[in-house]
Design a protein around this motif. Structure first.
Motif, PDB file in Angstrom:
ATOM      1  N   PRO A 243       0.826  -1.206   0.000  1.00 46.29           N
ATOM      2  CA  PRO A 243       0.000   0.000   0.000  1.00 46.29           C
ATOM      3  C   PRO A 243       0.868   1.267   0.000  1.00 46.29           C
ATOM      4  O   PRO A 243       2.023   1.241   0.416  1.00 46.29           O
ATOM      5  CB  PRO A 243      -0.775  -0.111   1.313  1.00 46.29           C
ATOM      6  CG  PRO A 243       0.128  -0.893   2.209  1.00 46.29           C
ATOM      7  CD  PRO A 243       0.854  -1.868   1.297  1.00 46.29           C
ATOM      8  N   VAL A 244       0.297   2.340  -0.473  1.00 44.62           N
ATOM      9  CA  VAL A 244       0.931   3.657  -0.434  1.00 44.62           C
ATOM     10  C   VAL A 244      -0.041   4.566   0.295  1.00 44.62           C
ATOM     11  O   VAL A 244      -1.250   4.506   0.053  1.00 44.62           O
ATOM     12  CB  VAL A 244       1.214   4.201  -1.851  1.00 44.62           C
ATOM     13  CG1 VAL A 244       1.855   5.577  -1.785  1.00 44.62           C
ATOM     14  CG2 VAL A 244       2.096   3.239  -2.631  1.00 44.62           C
ATOM     15  N   VAL A 245       0.480   5.403   1.180  1.00 39.43           N
ATOM     16  CA  VAL A 245      -0.365   6.351   1.900  1.00 39.43           C
ATOM     17  C   VAL A 245       0.031   7.772   1.534  1.00 39.43           C
ATOM     18  O   VAL A 245       1.125   8.016   1.008  1.00 39.43           O
ATOM     19  CB  VAL A 245      -0.298   6.133   3.429  1.00 39.43           C
ATOM     20  CG1 VAL A 245      -0.825   4.745   3.803  1.00 39.43           C
ATOM     21  CG2 VAL A 245       1.103   6.342   3.977  1.00 39.43           C
ATOM     22  N   LEU A 246      -0.872   8.687   1.797  1.00 41.70           N
ATOM     23  CA  LEU A 246      -0.645  10.105   1.531  1.00 41.70           C
ATOM     24  C   LEU A 246      -1.337  10.880   2.637  1.00 41.70           C
ATOM     25  O   LEU A 246      -2.459  10.545   3.030  1.00 41.70           O
ATOM     26  CB  LEU A 246      -1.232  10.472   0.174  1.00 41.70           C
ATOM     27  CG  LEU A 246      -1.063  11.908  -0.300  1.00 41.70           C
ATOM     28  CD1 LEU A 246      -0.894  11.930  -1.810  1.00 41.70           C
ATOM     29  CD2 LEU A 246      -2.237  12.774   0.096  1.00 41.70           C
ATOM     30  N   CYS A 247      -0.671  11.902   3.145  1.00 38.85           N
ATOM     31  CA  CYS A 247      -1.239  12.745   4.187  1.00 38.85           C
ATOM     32  C   CYS A 247      -1.078  14.199   3.757  1.00 38.85           C
ATOM     33  O   CYS A 247      -0.003  14.595   3.308  1.00 38.85           O
ATOM     34  CB  CYS A 247      -0.519  12.488   5.510  1.00 38.85           C
ATOM     35  SG  CYS A 247      -1.306  13.293   6.914  1.00 38.85           S
ATOM     36  N   THR A 248      -2.149  14.971   3.890  1.00 28.68           N
ATOM     37  CA  THR A 248      -2.087  16.389   3.538  1.00 28.68           C
ATOM     38  C   THR A 248      -3.013  17.175   4.441  1.00 28.68           C
ATOM     39  O   THR A 248      -3.975  16.625   4.992  1.00 28.68           O
ATOM     40  CB  THR A 248      -2.455  16.618   2.053  1.00 28.68           C
ATOM     41  OG1 THR A 248      -2.196  17.970   1.711  1.00 28.68           O
ATOM     42  CG2 THR A 248      -3.899  16.269   1.756  1.00 28.68           C
ATOM     43  N   GLN A 249      -2.737  18.444   4.592  1.00 28.27           N
ATOM     44  CA  GLN A 249      -3.622  19.306   5.355  1.00 28.27           C
ATOM     45  C   GLN A 249      -4.966  19.412   4.641  1.00 28.27           C
ATOM     46  O   GLN A 249      -5.012  19.572   3.419  1.00 28.27           O
ATOM     47  CB  GLN A 249      -3.029  20.706   5.498  1.00 28.27           C
ATOM     48  CG  GLN A 249      -1.813  20.772   6.374  1.00 28.27           C
ATOM     49  CD  GLN A 249      -1.301  22.201   6.512  1.00 28.27           C
ATOM     50  OE1 GLN A 249      -1.920  23.154   6.073  1.00 28.27           O
ATOM     51  NE2 GLN A 249      -0.156  22.325   7.151  1.00 28.27           N
ATOM     52  N   THR A 250      -6.039  19.337   5.406  1.00 29.13           N
ATOM     53  CA  THR A 250      -7.371  19.465   4.799  1.00 29.13           C
ATOM     54  C   THR A 250      -7.551  20.844   4.181  1.00 29.13           C
ATOM     55  O   THR A 250      -8.339  21.002   3.254  1.00 29.13           O
ATOM     56  CB  THR A 250      -8.487  19.202   5.822  1.00 29.13           C
ATOM     57  OG1 THR A 250      -8.338  20.116   6.917  1.00 29.13           O
ATOM     58  CG2 THR A 250      -8.440  17.768   6.340  1.00 29.13           C
ATOM     59  N   ALA A 251      -6.797  21.833   4.645  1.00 29.82           N
ATOM     60  CA  ALA A 251      -6.889  23.188   4.087  1.00 29.82           C
ATOM     61  C   ALA A 251      -6.247  23.307   2.703  1.00 29.82           C
ATOM     62  O   ALA A 251      -6.478  24.283   2.000  1.00 29.82           O
ATOM     63  CB  ALA A 251      -6.224  24.185   5.040  1.00 29.82           C
ATOM     64  N   ASN A 252      -5.466  22.314   2.300  1.00 29.60           N
ATOM     65  CA  ASN A 252      -4.797  22.349   1.006  1.00 29.60           C
ATOM     66  C   ASN A 252      -5.702  21.696  -0.050  1.00 29.60           C
ATOM     67  O   ASN A 252      -5.588  20.523  -0.357  1.00 29.60           O
ATOM     68  CB  ASN A 252      -3.442  21.639   1.088  1.00 29.60           C
ATOM     69  CG  ASN A 252      -2.614  21.796  -0.165  1.00 29.60           C
ATOM     70  OD1 ASN A 252      -3.122  22.156  -1.229  1.00 29.60           O
ATOM     71  ND2 ASN A 252      -1.335  21.510  -0.049  1.00 29.60           N
ATOM     72  N   GLY A 253      -6.597  22.501  -0.595  1.00 30.07           N
ATOM     73  CA  GLY A 253      -7.581  21.991  -1.553  1.00 30.07           C
ATOM     74  C   GLY A 253      -6.963  21.331  -2.773  1.00 30.07           C
ATOM     75  O   GLY A 253      -7.452  20.310  -3.249  1.00 30.07           O
ATOM     76  N   ARG A 254      -5.874  21.903  -3.287  1.00 29.67           N
ATOM     77  CA  ARG A 254      -5.222  21.310  -4.470  1.00 29.67           C
ATOM     78  C   ARG A 254      -4.708  19.904  -4.159  1.00 29.67           C
ATOM     79  O   ARG A 254      -4.855  18.985  -4.965  1.00 29.67           O
ATOM     80  CB  ARG A 254      -4.057  22.172  -4.934  1.00 29.67           C
ATOM     81  CG  ARG A 254      -4.477  23.394  -5.677  1.00 29.67           C
ATOM     82  CD  ARG A 254      -3.260  24.173  -6.143  1.00 29.67           C
ATOM     83  NE  ARG A 254      -3.650  24.996  -7.276  1.00 29.67           N
ATOM     84  CZ  ARG A 254      -2.813  25.658  -8.015  1.00 29.67           C
ATOM     85  NH1 ARG A 254      -1.522  25.601  -7.768  1.00 29.67           N
ATOM     86  NH2 ARG A 254      -3.241  26.382  -9.017  1.00 29.67           N
ATOM     87  N   ALA A 255      -4.081  19.743  -3.009  1.00 30.07           N
ATOM     88  CA  ALA A 255      -3.549  18.426  -2.637  1.00 30.07           C
ATOM     89  C   ALA A 255      -4.672  17.426  -2.399  1.00 30.07           C
ATOM     90  O   ALA A 255      -4.543  16.249  -2.758  1.00 30.07           O
ATOM     91  CB  ALA A 255      -2.665  18.548  -1.399  1.00 30.07           C
ATOM     92  N   MET A 256      -5.775  17.889  -1.829  1.00 26.97           N
ATOM     93  CA  MET A 256      -6.921  16.996  -1.607  1.00 26.97           C
ATOM     94  C   MET A 256      -7.490  16.521  -2.951  1.00 26.97           C
ATOM     95  O   MET A 256      -7.793  15.344  -3.119  1.00 26.97           O
ATOM     96  CB  MET A 256      -8.000  17.724  -0.799  1.00 26.97           C
ATOM     97  CG  MET A 256      -7.564  18.129   0.600  1.00 26.97           C
ATOM     98  SD  MET A 256      -7.707  16.839   1.808  1.00 26.97           S
ATOM     99  CE  MET A 256      -9.442  16.594   1.858  1.00 26.97           C
ATOM    100  N   ARG A 257      -7.601  17.429  -3.908  1.00 26.55           N
ATOM    101  CA  ARG A 257      -8.109  17.049  -5.236  1.00 26.55           C
ATOM    102  C   ARG A 257      -7.147  16.091  -5.938  1.00 26.55           C
ATOM    103  O   ARG A 257      -7.570  15.134  -6.594  1.00 26.55           O
ATOM    104  CB  ARG A 257      -8.376  18.287  -6.081  1.00 26.55           C
ATOM    105  CG  ARG A 257      -9.603  19.080  -5.609  1.00 26.55           C
ATOM    106  CD  ARG A 257      -9.981  20.215  -6.557  1.00 26.55           C
ATOM    107  NE  ARG A 257      -8.963  21.243  -6.674  1.00 26.55           N
ATOM    108  CZ  ARG A 257      -8.800  22.260  -5.828  1.00 26.55           C
ATOM    109  NH1 ARG A 257      -9.594  22.374  -4.780  1.00 26.55           N
ATOM    110  NH2 ARG A 257      -7.858  23.163  -6.023  1.00 26.55           N
ATOM    111  N   LEU A 258      -5.851  16.345  -5.803  1.00 27.23           N
ATOM    112  CA  LEU A 258      -4.873  15.450  -6.419  1.00 27.23           C
ATOM    113  C   LEU A 258      -4.969  14.050  -5.822  1.00 27.23           C
ATOM    114  O   LEU A 258      -4.946  13.058  -6.553  1.00 27.23           O
ATOM    115  CB  LEU A 258      -3.453  16.002  -6.268  1.00 27.23           C
ATOM    116  CG  LEU A 258      -2.341  15.102  -6.806  1.00 27.23           C
ATOM    117  CD1 LEU A 258      -2.529  14.791  -8.285  1.00 27.23           C
ATOM    118  CD2 LEU A 258      -0.987  15.743  -6.556  1.00 27.23           C
ATOM    119  N   ALA A 259      -5.089  13.959  -4.509  1.00 24.14           N
ATOM    120  CA  ALA A 259      -5.204  12.645  -3.858  1.00 24.14           C
ATOM    121  C   ALA A 259      -6.388  11.865  -4.436  1.00 24.14           C
ATOM    122  O   ALA A 259      -6.269  10.673  -4.740  1.00 24.14           O
ATOM    123  CB  ALA A 259      -5.344  12.814  -2.345  1.00 24.14           C
TER     124      ALA A 259
END
Length: 185
Positions: free
Chosen positions: A136-152
């Protein structure tokens, strides 16, 4: 990856439609300094570092380690993608013992908004799935970072949980080969 892995390193360069993903070279030093000194990038990674400090600290061949890919466009570094083992003591895991591969990426601000992160991360995830099938691969990002959330989401990461870390709300997701992966046009 930051610990020994059965995957050979560095892999042969990975070519996508617009990028080459490869191991770091001495010619990337100025771009590494620019990346970590950038106030725009720093907003998403706990702050930028002073350029003078980076000039002293960054080695001749920066980022020369297992799991770090330089994203190159037209012969110049525009960003980097990393696969590191997530520390067991940090929150967010899909295995009880932790140590999952964690996808990370940073791009120079002038490269934002062109789909390069999607293209590069998709290629790295494809390489990883072939090198370490079933991992598995995981990813963690701030919920405030909309661009990163969309990319995920585009990359096919599925939300596992949310938690507070580094003084901010975090989104934590998991990806495995065979799930949906966005391909760039």
């Amino acid at each position: 990856m930051t610990e020994p892995s059965p995957a050979p390193w560095p892999p042969a360069p990975i070519s996508t439609e617009r990028l080459v993903l490869r191991a770091s070279e001495a010619r990337d030093r100025a771009a590494f300094i620019e990346l970590f000194a950038s106030p725009e990038v720093g907003v998403h990674v706990g702050g930028s570092r002073p350029r003078e400090e980076l000039e002293r600290a960054v080695p001749e061949v920066p980022g020369r380690r297992h799991g770090l890919f330089v994203a190159e466009r037209d012969g110049a570094m525009i960003g980097m993608i990393t696969l590191d083992r997530r520390a067991p003591e940090r929150p967010g895991h899909v295995r009880p013992e932790g140590g999952e591969a964690e996808l990370g990426y940073l791009f120079l601000p002038e490269a934002w908004g062109h789909g390069y992160a999607t293209e590069a991360c998709t290629a790295v995830l494809g390489w990883f799935a072939g090198a370490l099938p079933g991992e598995p691969v995981v990813l963690c990002t701030q919920t405030a970072n909309g661009r990163a959330m969309r990319l995920a989401t585009r990359l096919g990461f599925t939300e596992v949980e949310r938690f507070e870390e580094y003084g901010a709300a975090q989104w934590f997701g998991s990806w495995s080969a065979g799930g949906p992966v966005f391909t760039t046009p």
